[in-house]
Motif scaffolding. Structure first.
Motif, mmCIF file in Angstrom:
data_model
loop_
_atom_site.group_PDB
_atom_site.id
_atom_site.type_symbol
_atom_site.label_atom_id
_atom_site.label_comp_id
_atom_site.label_asym_id
_atom_site.label_seq_id
_atom_site.Cartn_x
_atom_site.Cartn_y
_atom_site.Cartn_z
ATOM 1 N N HIS A 140 -173.068 -59.959 -11.983
ATOM 2 C CA HIS A 140 -173.678 -59.901 -13.309
ATOM 3 C C HIS A 140 -174.738 -60.995 -13.502
ATOM 4 C CE1 HIS A 140 -170.747 -56.939 -14.434
ATOM 5 N NE2 HIS A 140 -169.743 -57.759 -14.216
ATOM 6 N N TYR A 141 -174.830 -61.938 -12.569
ATOM 7 C CA TYR A 141 -175.761 -63.055 -12.707
ATOM 8 C C TYR A 141 -176.696 -63.122 -11.490
ATOM 9 C CZ TYR A 141 -172.904 -64.445 -16.664
ATOM 10 O OH TYR A 141 -172.247 -64.455 -17.867
ATOM 11 N N GLY A 142 -176.278 -63.810 -10.433
ATOM 12 C CA GLY A 142 -177.107 -63.889 -9.237
ATOM 13 C C GLY A 142 -177.455 -62.530 -8.674
ATOM 14 N N GLY A 143 -176.515 -61.591 -8.753
ATOM 15 C CA GLY A 143 -176.763 -60.245 -8.263
ATOM 16 C C GLY A 143 -177.819 -59.512 -9.052
ATOM 17 N N ARG A 144 -178.065 -59.931 -10.292
ATOM 18 C CA ARG A 144 -179.110 -59.332 -11.134
ATOM 19 C C ARG A 144 -180.409 -60.129 -11.088
ATOM 20 N NH1 ARG A 144 -177.735 -59.993 -16.558
ATOM 21 N NH2 ARG A 144 -179.730 -58.978 -16.964
ATOM 22 N N GLY A 145 -180.418 -61.185 -10.271
ATOM 23 C CA GLY A 145 -181.625 -61.997 -10.179
ATOM 24 C C GLY A 145 -181.691 -63.144 -11.172
ATOM 25 N N TRP A 165 -171.524 -76.767 -15.876
ATOM 26 C CA TRP A 165 -172.655 -76.795 -14.936
ATOM 27 C C TRP A 165 -172.274 -76.187 -13.590
ATOM 28 C CZ3 TRP A 165 -173.594 -80.225 -10.582
ATOM 29 C CH2 TRP A 165 -174.924 -80.202 -10.113
ATOM 30 N N ARG A 166 -171.096 -76.556 -13.099
ATOM 31 C CA ARG A 166 -170.617 -76.007 -11.831
ATOM 32 C C ARG A 166 -170.429 -74.494 -11.923
ATOM 33 N NH1 ARG A 166 -167.535 -78.981 -8.163
ATOM 34 N NH2 ARG A 166 -167.176 -76.930 -7.237
ATOM 35 N N GLY A 167 -169.863 -74.034 -13.037
ATOM 36 C CA GLY A 167 -169.637 -72.605 -13.223
ATOM 37 C C GLY A 167 -170.942 -71.831 -13.280
ATOM 38 N N MET A 168 -171.951 -72.409 -13.907
ATOM 39 C CA MET A 168 -173.269 -71.781 -13.999
ATOM 40 C C MET A 168 -173.856 -71.591 -12.602
ATOM 41 S SD MET A 168 -176.572 -73.313 -16.055
ATOM 42 C CE MET A 168 -176.527 -74.846 -15.068
ATOM 43 N N ILE A 169 -173.745 -72.608 -11.762
ATOM 44 C CA ILE A 169 -174.271 -72.520 -10.395
ATOM 45 C C ILE A 169 -173.510 -71.476 -9.593
ATOM 46 C CG2 ILE A 169 -174.510 -73.773 -8.216
ATOM 47 C CD1 ILE A 169 -175.025 -76.301 -9.867
ATOM 48 N N ALA A 170 -172.194 -71.461 -9.735
ATOM 49 C CA ALA A 170 -171.379 -70.498 -8.984
ATOM 50 C C ALA A 170 -171.742 -69.068 -9.355
ATOM 51 C CB ALA A 170 -169.891 -70.759 -9.249
ATOM 52 N N ASP A 230 -173.136 -68.194 -5.800
ATOM 53 C CA ASP A 230 -171.983 -67.954 -4.914
ATOM 54 C C ASP A 230 -171.636 -66.473 -4.921
ATOM 55 O OD1 ASP A 230 -169.694 -67.908 -3.437
ATOM 56 O OD2 ASP A 230 -168.560 -69.292 -4.700
ATOM 57 N N SER A 231 -171.949 -65.785 -3.817
ATOM 58 C CA SER A 231 -171.695 -64.338 -3.750
ATOM 59 C C SER A 231 -170.210 -64.019 -3.784
ATOM 60 C CB SER A 231 -172.323 -63.751 -2.480
ATOM 61 O OG SER A 231 -171.793 -64.382 -1.319
ATOM 62 N N ILE A 267 -180.276 -66.907 -24.459
ATOM 63 C CA ILE A 267 -180.803 -66.201 -25.624
ATOM 64 C C ILE A 267 -181.367 -64.849 -25.214
ATOM 65 C CG2 ILE A 267 -182.509 -66.293 -27.482
ATOM 66 C CD1 ILE A 267 -182.256 -69.393 -27.306
ATOM 67 N N ASN A 268 -182.175 -64.843 -24.150
ATOM 68 C CA ASN A 268 -182.703 -63.603 -23.572
ATOM 69 C C ASN A 268 -181.928 -63.335 -22.287
ATOM 70 O OD1 ASN A 268 -184.111 -61.556 -22.259
ATOM 71 N ND2 ASN A 268 -186.111 -62.266 -22.971
ATOM 72 N N ASN A 269 -181.090 -62.311 -22.300
ATOM 73 C CA ASN A 269 -180.218 -62.058 -21.160
ATOM 74 C C ASN A 269 -180.956 -61.584 -19.916
ATOM 75 O OD1 ASN A 269 -177.254 -62.488 -21.562
ATOM 76 N ND2 ASN A 269 -177.735 -61.382 -23.446
ATOM 77 N N SER A 270 -182.229 -61.265 -20.038
ATOM 78 C CA SER A 270 -183.004 -60.849 -18.871
ATOM 79 C C SER A 270 -183.600 -62.036 -18.130
ATOM 80 C CB SER A 270 -184.133 -59.895 -19.292
ATOM 81 O OG SER A 270 -183.610 -58.725 -19.889
ATOM 82 N N LEU A 271 -183.528 -63.220 -18.745
ATOM 83 C CA LEU A 271 -184.091 -64.427 -18.136
ATOM 84 C C LEU A 271 -182.978 -65.349 -17.664
ATOM 85 C CD1 LEU A 271 -186.949 -65.155 -20.721
ATOM 86 C CD2 LEU A 271 -187.071 -63.840 -18.582
ATOM 87 N N GLY A 272 -183.367 -66.383 -16.933
ATOM 88 C CA GLY A 272 -182.391 -67.281 -16.331
ATOM 89 C C GLY A 272 -181.993 -68.442 -17.224
ATOM 90 N N TYR A 273 -181.434 -69.461 -16.566
ATOM 91 C CA TYR A 273 -180.967 -70.656 -17.267
ATOM 92 C C TYR A 273 -182.058 -71.724 -17.271
ATOM 93 C CZ TYR A 273 -176.152 -68.859 -17.133
ATOM 94 O OH TYR A 273 -175.011 -68.111 -17.305
ATOM 95 N N PHE A 274 -182.586 -72.035 -18.447
ATOM 96 C CA PHE A 274 -183.508 -73.147 -18.640
ATOM 97 C C PHE A 274 -183.416 -73.552 -20.104
ATOM 98 C CE2 PHE A 274 -185.801 -69.134 -18.674
ATOM 99 C CZ PHE A 274 -186.470 -69.143 -19.892
ATOM 100 N N ALA A 275 -183.904 -74.729 -20.410
ATOM 101 C CA ALA A 275 -183.637 -75.338 -21.709
ATOM 102 C C ALA A 275 -183.999 -74.461 -22.902
ATOM 103 C CB ALA A 275 -184.367 -76.685 -21.806
#
Length: 271
Positions: free
Chosen positions: A149-154, A132-137, A141-142, A185-193
């Motif tokens: 690859h994550y926050g920088g891509r939205g 969970w912590r790694g996902m948030i970072a 976390d810039s 599952i869809n790499n264009s979308l974010g983290y949700f259940a």
């Protein structure tokens, strides 16, 4: 006509009556539309060694940070400021991150928040909590090496998971075991259940953006294989598909007209 008049500025001073009465009203500067303007800018500026003028943030407070000194420009030509945090920490921050409120402390706020969460559920040392912590970072976390690859891509985290480890544990905890990583599952979308699952490293690699499967004229290949067949970069093909292009358009429109014949021959097997 004076030089100031040519520039659309009008200097107004004390009237003859005020002068006769010994008045000392200060001169002001007005624009051609008669709106009063202060003689000096209300925002203090700082002249850098290169002669460039930037807003002077010295002594100003942003959250828990106080800007104490201009620290030059970074490689992207962004103004940097040395700041002191209320906790005593020191940090150098881009000016726009201070003014926008993106950076409010030296990092102590996040530590306090995590400390509060740790006291709440007592699971800060569990593998699932580290996930969970790694996902948030990665998303927020810039300074994280994976941020681009994550926050920088939205890529974002749903509010339910972001604000509560317990909710994340409720939704994902039952399927977790050692050796698995959280996978979108869809790499264009974010983290949700509904968009997340647990996967092995091999499974995650298959689900990378470049390994998306595309079917065209009865043939199915991943993005990387199609890119090799038609002679373009995998990133180019990925961007086309993410923009909503159909497989036919994405695979047949060649970047360089001079390569059209070669590319078409490659993917059709005529080469």
């Amino acid at each position: 006509m004076t030089q100031n008049a040519k520039k659309g500025l009008l200097l107004t001073g004390p009237s003859p009556e005020d002068s006769a009465a010994g008045g000392k009203s200060a001169a002001t500067v007005t624009q051609g539309d008669d709106r009063p303007r202060e003689g000096l800018s209300a925002r203090p500026v700082l002249a850098t060694p290169s002669g460039r003028k930037i807003p002077d943030l010295t002594g100003k407070t942003f959250g828990l940070l106080t800007a104490v000194a201009y620290a030059g420009h970074n490689e992207a030509h962004r103004a940097m400021w040395d700041c002191v945090c209320e906790c005593g920490g020191k940090v150098t921050v881009r000016a726009e991150r201070l003014r926008s409120g993106c950076t409010k402390s030296c990092g102590c706020l996040a530590k306090r928040r995590m400390a509060t969460l740790n006291r709440t559920h007592g699971k800060s040392k569990t593998p699932l909590y580290r996930v969970w912590r790694g996902m948030i970072a990665r998303c927020e976390d810039s300074n994280s090496p994976h941020f681009k690859h994550y926050g920088g891509r939205g890529i974002t985290i749903c509010a339910e998971w972001r604000n509560s480890f317990e909710t994340f544990e409720r939704d994902m905890g039952s399927g977790y075991r050692a050796g698995l990583s959280i996978d979108r599952i869809n790499n264009s979308l974010g983290y949700f259940a509904s968009n997340c699952r647990w996967a092995t490293v091999t499974e995650q690699n298959r689900n990378r953006r470049f390994n998306r499967l595309v079917t065209f004229e009865g043939e199915t290949h991943c993005v990387t294989e199609w890119a090799e067949l038609i002679g373009i970069k995998p990133t180019t093909l990925t961007q086309r598909l993410e923009r909503g292009w159909t497989p036919e358009r994405a695979l047949t429109q060649v970047v360089d007209v001079r390569m059209r014949g070669v590319a078409n021959a490659r993917w059709k097997g005529a080469a």
